[in-house]
Design an enzyme around this catalytic site. Structure first.
Site, PDB file in Angstrom:
ATOM      1  CD  GLN A 135     -12.363   4.388   0.852  1.00  0.00           C
ATOM      2  OE1 GLN A 135     -12.116   3.260   1.277  1.00  0.00           O
ATOM      3  NE2 GLN A 135     -11.519   5.389   0.960  1.00  0.00           N
ATOM      4  CE  LYS A 168      -5.620   5.758   4.687  1.00  0.00           C
ATOM      5  NZ  LYS A 168      -6.514   6.784   4.130  1.00  0.00           N
ATOM      6  CE  LYS A 205     -10.591   0.682   0.171  1.00  0.00           C
ATOM      7  NZ  LYS A 205      -9.757   1.892   0.250  1.00  0.00           N
ATOM      8  CG  ASP A 233      -9.686   4.690  -2.171  1.00  0.00           C
ATOM      9  OD1 ASP A 233      -8.879   5.013  -3.064  1.00  0.00           O
ATOM     10  OD2 ASP A 233      -9.340   4.471  -0.986  1.00  0.00           O
ATOM     11  CD1 TRP A 241     -12.667   3.237   6.989  1.00  0.00           C
ATOM     12  CD2 TRP A 241     -10.713   2.671   7.927  1.00  0.00           C
ATOM     13  NE1 TRP A 241     -12.470   1.881   6.807  1.00  0.00           N
ATOM     14  CE2 TRP A 241     -11.284   1.511   7.371  1.00  0.00           C
ATOM     15  CE3 TRP A 241      -9.476   2.562   8.580  1.00  0.00           C
ATOM     16  CZ2 TRP A 241     -10.666   0.267   7.428  1.00  0.00           C
ATOM     17  CZ3 TRP A 241      -8.863   1.332   8.648  1.00  0.00           C
ATOM     18  CH2 TRP A 241      -9.462   0.191   8.072  1.00  0.00           C
ATOM     19  CD  GLU A 266      -9.947   8.039  -0.595  1.00  0.00           C
ATOM     20  OE1 GLU A 266     -11.091   8.358  -0.207  1.00  0.00           O
ATOM     21  OE2 GLU A 266      -9.173   7.362   0.105  1.00  0.00           O
ATOM     22  CE1 TYR A 284      -3.884   2.284   0.624  1.00  0.00           C
ATOM     23  CE2 TYR A 284      -2.593   3.149   2.449  1.00  0.00           C
ATOM     24  CZ  TYR A 284      -3.678   3.243   1.604  1.00  0.00           C
ATOM     25  OH  TYR A 284      -4.562   4.291   1.725  1.00  0.00           O
ATOM     26  CG  ASP A 286      -5.499   7.599   0.931  1.00  0.00           C
ATOM     27  OD1 ASP A 286      -4.484   7.739   1.618  1.00  0.00           O
ATOM     28  OD2 ASP A 286      -6.392   6.790   1.247  1.00  0.00           O
TER      29      ASP A 286
HETATM   30  C1  0XW Z   1     -10.232   2.776   3.781  1.00  0.00           C
HETATM   31  N1  0XW Z   1      -8.917   3.083   4.282  1.00  0.00           N
HETATM   32  C2  0XW Z   1      -8.971   4.265   5.111  1.00  0.00           C
HETATM   33  C3  0XW Z   1      -8.457   1.908   5.074  1.00  0.00           C
HETATM   34  C4  0XW Z   1      -7.566   1.072   4.229  1.00  0.00           C
HETATM   35  O1  0XW Z   1      -6.414   0.749   4.843  1.00  0.00           O
HETATM   36  C5  0XW Z   1      -7.298   1.844   2.993  1.00  0.00           C
HETATM   37  C6  0XW Z   1      -7.798   3.194   3.270  1.00  0.00           C
HETATM   38  C7  0XW Z   1      -7.962   4.034   2.037  1.00  0.00           C
HETATM   39  O2  0XW Z   1      -8.782   4.965   1.988  1.00  0.00           O
HETATM   40  O3  0XW Z   1      -7.235   3.820   1.083  1.00  0.00           O
HETATM   41 MG    MG Z   2      -7.972   5.765   0.133  1.00  0.00          MG
END
Ligand code: 0XW
Ligand code: MG
Length: 367
Positions: free
Chosen positions: A161, A264, A163, A192, A319, A217, A55, A240
């Site tokens: 969110q 993060k 994915k 995302d 989150w 995202e 990641y 991100d």
């Molecule tokens: C959803 N999240 C905040 C948790 C995962 O680790 C990945 C991340 C993101 O937004 O990429």
């Molecule tokens: Mg993200």
């Protein structure tokens, strides 16, 4: 109050169900926990837990190696001056923000306990005691995503969110449409891609979902790819993974390539680095989340304290990994989501006390 011992633990966090993102399926998370002990007996806790090794440029074993490198440099130092300690960390090791973040979080926990203040108050003060969260729907079929989106909306999450990536873009587009049919504007939606889309597929996604109010995202791998298509995208774009440092945030803002961020805490370097970015975002009215990549109660507590200090209109939610795990480090005061929100802990420091039987294996000790 001087640091007299540093202990580093490795904990496998078992997931209830596999965690999926573009091109990634994880069953277990490898978390690193730091315990700082001071000469007056106070303990502070920090944690860093990357969501797998692909990641970010940093990974779990690297965090433990960096912490082992840094530990001797902080023994004997004051725990009450986090800026000076951060400079000392930087003078002893370049980079490795995730490892430094675990020390920064442990330090803020210690400072809070010492002054009998909560971490949120050390960061400027909490705006609310109940902090909005959001839920990440893993990669799945349109029908499954829509079903989960309905459930999570009914549970009270104000934001979801979705994915996407790692498969045909048509399937991602179908997912967004199905989720929108299922929940409409009852929740805010972000899509995302975790860096996985080409510029072409990002444009197709945005064009095919033109009428749906999503945030896109981190669609592509680099800021340059995003910059090249930005004028043609119909949706707000957040960065991100590209924000690895405070300077990356400044670069993205000065390039004008995004409308907000998925932030993060450990990637930026911890609570103090996060507050710098929080304040920069406030100056430009840029919304952002306050997350970490994964991790248990320690990093979740840090995220909720930090998130509580963000102006509500700019906070995209905090989150945390709690809904995905079986266990907690502090079963009595665990950080949990209720009705899509997280209650801010009440006790000084981070407000949690990890049970030392639940934090995994000791990997190294110093002091
Ligand atoms: C959803 N999240 C905040 C948790 C995962 O680790 C990945 C991340 C993101 O937004 O990429
Ligand atoms: Mg993200």
């Amino acid at each position: 109050m001087r640091i007299s011992e540093v202990h580093i633990y490795q904990k496998d966090l078992q997931l209830k169900t596999p965690y999926t993102m573009a091109g990634t399926v994880l069953h277990t998370l490898d978390s690193t926990i730091v315990k700082l002990v001071c000469d007056n007996g106070l303990c502070g806790w920090g944690e860093t837990c990357p969501v797998g090794p692909a990641y970010q440029p940093e990974h779990a074993a690297g965090a433990r190696a960096a912490l082992a490198q840094l530990a001797p440099a902080i023994i004997g130092e004051s725990a009450l001056t986090p800026l000076l300690l951060r400079r000392r960390l930087d003078a002893n090791l370049n980079g490795h923000n995730q490892a430094k973040a675990a020390i920064d979080v442990a330090l803020m926990d210690l400072i809070g306990k010492h002054h009998k203040m909560r971490v949120c108050d050390l960061l400027g003060g909490a705006i609310s005691e109940k902090i909005p969260s959001y839920y990440a729907l893993g990669i799945a079929s349109p029908g499954d995503c829509a079903k989960q989106a309905r459930e999570k909306t009914d549970q009270g999450f104000p934001r979801l969110q979705i994915k996407c990536g790692g498969r045909d873009i048509d399937e991602d587009i179908a997912v967004v449409h199905k989720v929108w049919e299922a929940v409409g504007n009852q929740v805010r939606l972000a899509v995302d891609a975790n860096r996985s889309l080409t510029a072409r597929d990002t444009l197709l996604l945005s064009l095919s979902c033109k009428q749906i109010p999503i945030v896109i995202e981190q669609p592509c791998n680099t800021m340059e790819e995003i910059a090249s298509i930005r004028p043609q995208i119909h949706h707000p774009v957040y960065l991100d993974e590209n924000t690895e440092t405070i300077n990356d945030v400044l670069r993205a803002i000065s390039l004008g390539i995004c409308d907000g961020f998925g932030l993060k805490l450990t990637r930026l370097g911890g609570l103090n680095a996060f507050t710098t970015v929080r304040d920069i975002c406030a100056v430009r009215s840029l919304p952002h989340s306050c997350d970490d990549t994964h991790g248990g109660d320690i990093i979740a507590a840090a995220c909720v304290h930090a998130g509580s200090t963000v102006e509500p209109k700019l906070l995209e939610g905090v989150w945390i990994g709690a809904p995905y795990y079986q266990q907690h480090y502090d079963p009595e005061n665990s950080i949990q989501i209720k009705d899509g929100h997280i209650n801010l802990p009440r006790a000084p420091g981070l407000g949690i006390t990890p049970d030392e039987n639940l934090i995994g294996n000791l990997s190294a000790s110093f002091g």
